[in-house]
Design an enzyme around this catalytic site. Structure first.
Site, PDB file in Angstrom:
ATOM      1  N   HIS A  20      39.054  41.321  30.617  1.00 20.55           N
ATOM      2  CA  HIS A  20      38.780  40.681  29.327  1.00 20.55           C
ATOM      3  C   HIS A  20      37.928  41.582  28.429  1.00 20.55           C
ATOM      4  O   HIS A  20      37.284  42.534  28.887  1.00 20.55           O
ATOM      5  CB  HIS A  20      38.056  39.349  29.546  1.00 20.55           C
ATOM      6  CG  HIS A  20      36.723  39.510  30.231  1.00 20.55           C
ATOM      7  ND1 HIS A  20      35.580  39.907  29.568  1.00 20.55           N
ATOM      8  CD2 HIS A  20      36.364  39.331  31.522  1.00 20.55           C
ATOM      9  CE1 HIS A  20      34.571  39.966  30.412  1.00 20.55           C
ATOM     10  NE2 HIS A  20      35.016  39.634  31.606  1.00 20.55           N
TER      11      HIS A  20
ATOM     12  N   GLU B 278      36.357  35.209  37.912  1.00 22.84           N
ATOM     13  CA  GLU B 278      35.402  36.180  38.444  1.00 22.84           C
ATOM     14  C   GLU B 278      34.712  35.594  39.668  1.00 22.84           C
ATOM     15  O   GLU B 278      34.811  34.383  39.942  1.00 22.84           O
ATOM     16  CB  GLU B 278      34.376  36.536  37.354  1.00 22.84           C
ATOM     17  CG  GLU B 278      33.345  37.609  37.749  1.00 22.84           C
ATOM     18  CD  GLU B 278      33.982  38.926  38.161  1.00 22.84           C
ATOM     19  OE1 GLU B 278      34.553  38.964  39.277  1.00 22.84           O
ATOM     20  OE2 GLU B 278      33.888  39.910  37.405  1.00 22.84           O
TER      21      GLU B 278
END
Length: 280
Positions: free
Chosen positions: A35, A113
């Site tokens: 990202h 994550e």
């Protein structure tokens, strides 16, 4: 023999045709993007299951990455993303500027994550120092030896003690739990893609999770300790049941589509997307 209504006959034909088009041996190319830069990245804070929106720089990175992929003629048959806002925001901005704004993004929590438990949103320095102390190393020594497995397992141990005093967060994950969810997510991604005949797939995820995925899919290769930059591309090919690493931490697409720093951002790029996405 009982005849199906015409409407159901057409539906049955659609599913039969779709099943026949599936190719279990078709090559699949996975473009895994980290990202764009977020507000927690900018403040150097722990960001796992906690989330922050992209900064203006992060939005430009996502847009630039999409533009760069378009310049290279890279189009995707399917798109996946972690369900974290920063990843989905990156995916939608990327696709909008790759000419594929209408391509649905399938969000999947399994590509999140690492979860850092009670360390979430604290200064990275605090987490790193605690891990180094746990291993009886200086911070400089630990940073040269750290692996995703050691990182996750040590945080999970440290977090257990912290949770006893402050049990108000999800507990930190150990490495086995992280790899289990990544494996499950990837298996489903591959299954869906094969049903569509293979081709190129976009997956937007997170730095440590991408490294853990490489560790999972490419066992024995020393690639899982690479520091991945925001909006970098790591590219895998699945060929004859074997994964091949084609690129890692590749910034050429980002650079090829680079927006000038003073470019005005689209008004709808500020907030994470709110359109209905396919979810797991």
């Amino acid at each position: 023999m009982r005849r199906l209504p015409a409407r159901l006959s057409l539906l049955a034909l659609f599913f039969v045709t779709d099943a026949m088009s599936a190719d279990p041996t078709a090559d699949i190319e996975i473009y895994i993007a980290r990202h764009g830069r977020t507000m927690l990245n900018a403040s150097d804070r722990v960001q796992g299951w906690s989330d922050a929106v992209l900064t203006p720089q992060g939005q430009r990175q996502a847009i630039s990455l999409g533009r760069g992929l378009a310049k290279q003629g890279i189009l995707f048959n399917a798109a996946y993303s972690s369900d974290s806002g920063r990843a989905l925001q990156t995916a939608r901005l990327l696709l909008a500027h790759n000419g594929q704004a209408q391509l649905p993004v399938r969000t999947d929590w399994r590509f999140r994550e690492f979860n850092f438990g009670s360390y979430e949103t604290l200064a990275n320095q605090t987490l790193w120092q605690d891990i180094a102390d746990q291993h009886k190393m200086s911070l400089a020594q630990w940073l040269t030896k750290v692996t995703p497995k050691d990182f996750a397992d040590t945080v999970a141990i440290l977090d257990q003690a912290r949770q006893q005093a402050r049990a108000d967060t999800w507990p930190a994950e150990n490495y086995a739990a992280i790899q289990q969810r990544l494996h499950s997510g990837m298996e489903q991604l591959i299954s869906h893609t094969r049903q569509q005949g293979g081709g190129k797939v976009l997956l937007v995820s997170h730095g440590l999770s991408i490294n853990a995925l490489l560790d999972l899919l490419l066992p024995g290769q020393t690639v899982a300790t690479t520091r991945l930059e925001n909006a970098s591309i790591t590219r895998l090919r699945l060929h004859n049941g074997q994964y091949q690493l084609l690129d890692i931490n590749d910034l050429r697409y980002l650079k090829a589509g680079q927006l000038p720093a003073d470019t005005s951002l689209p008004a709808d790029s500020i907030a994470p997307p709110t359109s209905k996405e396919a979810t797991q």
